[in-house]
Design a protein around this motif. Sequence first.
Motif, PDB file in Angstrom:
ATOM      1  N   SER A   2       5.721   6.781   0.540  1.00 50.07           N
ATOM      2  CA  SER A   2       4.265   6.796   0.649  1.00 50.07           C
ATOM      3  C   SER A   2       3.809   5.539   1.401  1.00 50.07           C
ATOM      4  CB  SER A   2       3.638   6.845  -0.754  1.00 50.07           C
ATOM      5  OG  SER A   2       2.243   6.768  -0.648  1.00 50.07           O
ATOM      6  N   LEU A   3       2.729   5.733   2.238  1.00 50.14           N
ATOM      7  CA  LEU A   3       2.196   4.617   3.003  1.00 50.14           C
ATOM      8  C   LEU A   3       1.309   3.718   2.156  1.00 50.14           C
ATOM      9  CD1 LEU A   3       1.310   6.471   6.338  1.00 50.14           C
ATOM     10  CD2 LEU A   3       3.288   5.025   5.852  1.00 50.14           C
ATOM     11  N   ILE A   4       0.846   4.255   0.999  1.00 49.13           N
ATOM     12  CA  ILE A   4      -0.016   3.474   0.118  1.00 49.13           C
ATOM     13  C   ILE A   4       0.576   3.491  -1.271  1.00 49.13           C
ATOM     14  CG2 ILE A   4      -2.102   3.965   1.465  1.00 49.13           C
ATOM     15  CD1 ILE A   4      -2.780   6.098  -0.524  1.00 49.13           C
ATOM     16  N   ASN A   5       0.133   2.505  -2.047  1.00 49.92           N
ATOM     17  CA  ASN A   5       0.607   2.399  -3.445  1.00 49.92           C
ATOM     18  C   ASN A   5      -0.323   3.246  -4.342  1.00 49.92           C
ATOM     19  OD1 ASN A   5       1.718   1.705  -5.845  1.00 49.92           O
ATOM     20  ND2 ASN A   5       1.188  -0.476  -5.757  1.00 49.92           N
ATOM     21  N   PRO A   6       0.247   4.258  -4.993  1.00 46.97           N
ATOM     22  CA  PRO A   6      -0.609   5.112  -5.840  1.00 46.97           C
ATOM     23  C   PRO A   6      -1.248   4.341  -6.970  1.00 46.97           C
ATOM     24  CG  PRO A   6       1.510   6.185  -5.441  1.00 46.97           C
ATOM     25  CD  PRO A   6       1.634   4.770  -4.908  1.00 46.97           C
ATOM     26  N   ALA A   7      -0.710   3.189  -7.317  1.00 46.57           N
ATOM     27  CA  ALA A   7      -1.262   2.427  -8.442  1.00 46.57           C
ATOM     28  C   ALA A   7      -2.518   1.668  -8.047  1.00 46.57           C
ATOM     29  CB  ALA A   7      -0.210   1.459  -8.977  1.00 46.57           C
TER      30      ALA A   7
END
Length: 738
Positions: A2-7
Amino acid sequence: MSLINPADPIEVQNEKLLRIAESLMRHVEHNSAQSGEAYAQFERAALLEKRVRERTLELERTLNLLHESNAQLARANDETEAARRNLADAIETVSEGFALFDGNDLLVMCNSRFCRDFRDTVRDLRPGLAFEDYVDRVSRSRYLSLPEGTSAEAWARDRMRKHNDRRVLFNVRHGQDRWLQVSEHRTANSGTVILQTDVTDIIRLERQERLKLKDKQTRMIRATLDHLDQGVCIFDETARLVAWNEKIGTLLNLPVRRLHLGASFEGLNGLLEPEFHFASDGAREGFRHWAEQSGRRGPISFELTRDVGTVLQVFGRGMPDGGFLFSCTDVTAEREAARRLTEVNEMLEQRVMERTLELEDALSAAERANASKSRFVAAASHDLLQPLSAAKLFISSLADRMGNDGDRAVLGKAESALTSAEQLIDALLDISKLESDALKFDIRPVALREIIGPLRDEMEVLAARKGLKLRMIDSGLTVESDPSYLRRVVQNLVANAIRYTDAGRVVVGIRRRGGAARIEVWDTGPGIAEEDQSTIFEEFKRLDTRASSNDGLGLGLAIVERACARLGHPLGLWSEPGRGSCFMVSLPVVGGAVPSRPTVAGPARPSGLAQAGLIVLLVENDPQLRRAITVLMESWGVNVIEAEDAASALDLLQDLEITPDALLLDYQLGAGMTGTQLFGEITTRLGRLPCAIVSADRSEALREACAALQIELLAKPVDRHRLGRFFDAVVRGTLAAE
């Protein structure tokens, strides 16, 4: 990857995605040589942006729902807390101690009055306290007054046993004579509600009332004891006197100073020894042992005799508390009266014995006279029937030869007069039998159709002569009775109804009443007044004084009453003057049906020519009757071989060497042989022949003997029609054999 952190928060993720999109756009613009790849990356970035936008909208809706749920939860918490405060305020206003335990027996809440009297347990009453711990703390409270002999552990176990019931109610003592009433109830969700009510004032009031009542009862008992005509003493469980009346001192001759509260039984009993005597030596010791024993005592009774002749009846009984009482009654007058009564009874018994012996002698004489009368009636009836039978047969044979109607009418009247004499003899014979103690009935199941059917044929002729309509309704019921006497009862009732009914009809029917069948004979006669309804059952009593002897002899209903009484068949009568009468006889019904015996119908008159040529052996010891029967049979063309006794009959058959077509034998032949025995002897020599026994004996034994031999029985006086039917049957049997 993923390109972004889901957190990361949504805002951070959106900011990263925008920077990524801008970087991709710059990259596409500066790298025109790689335009195809850049365009593909652009499409992916656009798709990614769309997904991010959708995800953002979903997250926003979720946040809205979460904010709304938190708001609702906050309102619910507020309402719950408000309800809890209201409930706490409500139970605090209750004047009793209140506590609520949930279904797991954990304390939910209680008010300040709960266990207030047990101050050392109040600090432990917090929500979540187990019911068992609550009971344990109360049982060990120093303010709880345990019953005598009961430990704290035992009280706690008993309290837990009570907790298993759905409803509990008991009192607990605490402090200085104070009382709490504990009431325990189950709720719908298996919880428990406990109420503690101070009942000290109520218990103290009840105690005062009980003391007042006890004092009042004591005065009433004292007044009652003094009112009694008996002397009474009451002792407690230690055999000490607690109550008495003045009468006891008078009867036992005890000084007043000896009768005081707490006086010992042994001391009072010792005062009785010089003056009173017990019925036996062991009675005094038995009474002392009975009074000294502990526990419950059974009743005891004995008599004391005083030197001056006074007799006292003493009765003692134990009481539930271990005490006992005894009473004394002066029975001197009763014993003296009993002694005198015994003397009178002995004198009366002697007189009764003498009178009984006299009555036994008189009864024996009456029985001998009655037996002699019965024998005389039986013998006279037999002797009278012989000439009557001969006269009737002579008249019958003469009537067949008469051509003049007037002469025939005269002969008919003569035969009617002889028939009336025959009926009178039969009735006297029946009366004599019914009054005899030696009479034996043949009680057995009887089909009513076997009684009604033959009587219908016989009675229809009598009814037709008077112009009456006779209806006899058949029944499939089977009753228990003597068939011959039952037939005679019904025959007499129907004949009586026809005789006294001038116009209308006679109806005979059977009604079922549970386990009984009731034969009813209805008529449209003149009826019977109520004052005459018992008179008609007496001998020779007829209400119609104008009736001749041919209209009845006044014995029919007397025979009916005696036969029903001896058979145990209730006899009833309903009658109303001008409307008619109904005679009713009730009989017990039996379960199974009795098969009816086939009957052979014969002609009403002998056929005459059909009987010509028959050879009949006639054995009759009465010369006149023998001659009359011979004349009658010869008028029918029958060849008669006459014999006076059995020996001459056997010799005659042997000399003639002939076998007759039929046998007509008198039953009482004399010389030690009866007609049935002669029939057996002839059967042995010549084989079985049609036979009829002629006899004035109407006993059941003779009927059974003839039935067992399958031979006909003709009663004297001999009925010419029955004799003719017998010969017709012989002719039919002979023709069938040919």
